[in-house]
Design an enzyme around this catalytic site. Structure first.
Site, PDB file in Angstrom:
ATOM      1  N   SER A  81     -77.855 -51.219 -88.367  1.00  0.00           N
ATOM      2  CA  SER A  81     -78.423 -52.302 -89.152  1.00  0.00           C
ATOM      3  C   SER A  81     -79.134 -53.296 -88.237  1.00  0.00           C
ATOM      4  O   SER A  81     -80.024 -52.914 -87.482  1.00  0.00           O
ATOM      5  CB  SER A  81     -77.327 -52.959 -89.997  1.00  0.00           C
ATOM      6  OG  SER A  81     -77.880 -53.812 -90.962  1.00  0.00           O
ATOM      7  N   ASP A  87     -80.215 -45.630 -98.615  1.00  0.00           N
ATOM      8  CA  ASP A  87     -80.003 -46.967 -98.057  1.00  0.00           C
ATOM      9  C   ASP A  87     -80.633 -47.996 -98.992  1.00  0.00           C
ATOM     10  O   ASP A  87     -81.827 -47.947 -99.273  1.00  0.00           O
ATOM     11  CB  ASP A  87     -80.647 -47.049 -96.673  1.00  0.00           C
ATOM     12  CG  ASP A  87     -80.343 -48.343 -95.951  1.00  0.00           C
ATOM     13  OD1 ASP A  87     -79.830 -49.285 -96.581  1.00  0.00           O
ATOM     14  OD2 ASP A  87     -80.623 -48.406 -94.740  1.00  0.00           O
ATOM     15  N   HIS A 109     -76.331 -47.289 -96.520  1.00  0.00           N
ATOM     16  CA  HIS A 109     -76.659 -48.068 -95.325  1.00  0.00           C
ATOM     17  C   HIS A 109     -75.565 -48.025 -94.274  1.00  0.00           C
ATOM     18  O   HIS A 109     -75.845 -47.924 -93.082  1.00  0.00           O
ATOM     19  CB  HIS A 109     -76.924 -49.523 -95.726  1.00  0.00           C
ATOM     20  CG  HIS A 109     -77.410 -50.381 -94.603  1.00  0.00           C
ATOM     21  ND1 HIS A 109     -78.641 -50.212 -94.013  1.00  0.00           N
ATOM     22  CD2 HIS A 109     -76.824 -51.434 -93.954  1.00  0.00           C
ATOM     23  CE1 HIS A 109     -78.808 -51.110 -93.051  1.00  0.00           C
ATOM     24  NE2 HIS A 109     -77.713 -51.864 -92.991  1.00  0.00           N
TER      25      HIS A 109
END
Length: 284
Positions: free
Chosen positions: A102, A196, A230
């Site tokens: 991330s 995601d 994600h």
């Protein structure tokens, strides 16, 4: 707010995990950088240490005496971490690996692009642009990619979907946020969840690949995972479908279908270990 890069601040913001039971070393070194709001999690570093790596888990804000926001980040802080790990007797060198997920992913891309001593970088659902706040290194500045809150969607159960919020880093002033990955001298691995919902990780990985190849660099390895969201964690971690977003202040959807996401986590873990062993040396 700038980072305090004094010895006290730096030493308080890392955890070192060494695979002592694997032998006397030295071991391939890896810096592990997590997502926004994570503080200083050490589980990835600990697990990788058990596979023959010397791993530094590095906090970058909201931990101990570090700043409470990411309004301004200074890459010199991360440079100090790289140099510190490379100078440890447990680390074999000559270069390090980077592991980022991330926000940690775009930080690793910036480290690989601006800093020396990086040999291999694994990016898990990262962005190819600078996100969240200003990034400074010496006389260069990367502004954050801008957002459009009007593109926020809300599901029937009140969860926020922010996948379309970020602007395109290929257009207008937002091009200044694009990380200059063409400067990197390392090898890249991108691990991408195709479901995601935090941002468009597939698009970012492909654009990083396009930029690298356009400048004569090696095509990066990209592994796509249909049905994965994600938060691709190590194997057998429970899937996080939704949780509070530390910057947005609302519960957001991260995406992922449970079975496909679980399969992705197992494969991604094997992929990144194989990648680091190949490019940093030493076999399991």
């Amino acid at each position: 707010m700038a980072f305090d890069t004094t010895a006290k601040s730096f030493r308080n913001s890392l955890v070192l995990c060494f695979a002592s039971f694997q032998g006397p070393g030295p071991f391939p070194g890896v810096v592990d950088i997590s997502e926004v709001g994570a503080g200083l999690p050490e589980y990835r570093a600990s697990l990788l240490a058990g596979k023959g790596f010397a791993v530094m888990a590095l906090a970058y804000y909201n931990y101990e005496d570090l700043p409470k926001s990411i309004e301004i980040l200074h890459l010199e802080y991360f440079e100090e971490a790289v140099n510190y790990l490379l100078n440890r007797p447990e680390v074999k060198g000559p270069g390090l690996g980077l592991l980022g997920i991330s926000k940690g992913g775009d930080l690793c891309l910036s480290m690989a692009s601006f800093l020396k001593g990086i040999t291999a970088a694994t990016i898990i659902n990262g962005c190819v642009a600078n996100i969240g706040g200003v990034l400074q290194y010496k006389d260069e500045t990367l502004p954050p990619l801008s957002i459009n809150r009007n593109r926020i969607k809300v599901s029937e159960d009140g969860l926020v979907d922010i996948v379309d919020v970020l602007n395109c880093p290929l257009e207008g002033p937002d091009q200044k946020s694009f990380i200059p990955v063409e400067r990197a001298e390392c090898t890249f691995l991108f691990l991408v969840g195709l479901d995601d919902h935090n941002w468009k990780s597939e698009f970012y990985a492909n654009e990083a690949s396009n930029r690298l190849q356009a400048h004569g660099k090696e095509k990066p390895q990209i592994v796509f995972y249909p049905g994965a969201g994600h938060c691709i964690e190590p194997p057998y971690f429970p899937m996080c479908r939704a949780s509070m977003h530390s910057l947005l202040g609302s519960p957001v959807i991260w995406g992922g279908e449970p079975r496909a996401h679980a399969v992705a986590q197992v494969d991604a873990w094997n992929q990144l270990r194989t990648f680091f062993h190949k490019h940093l040396g030493d076999k399991e």
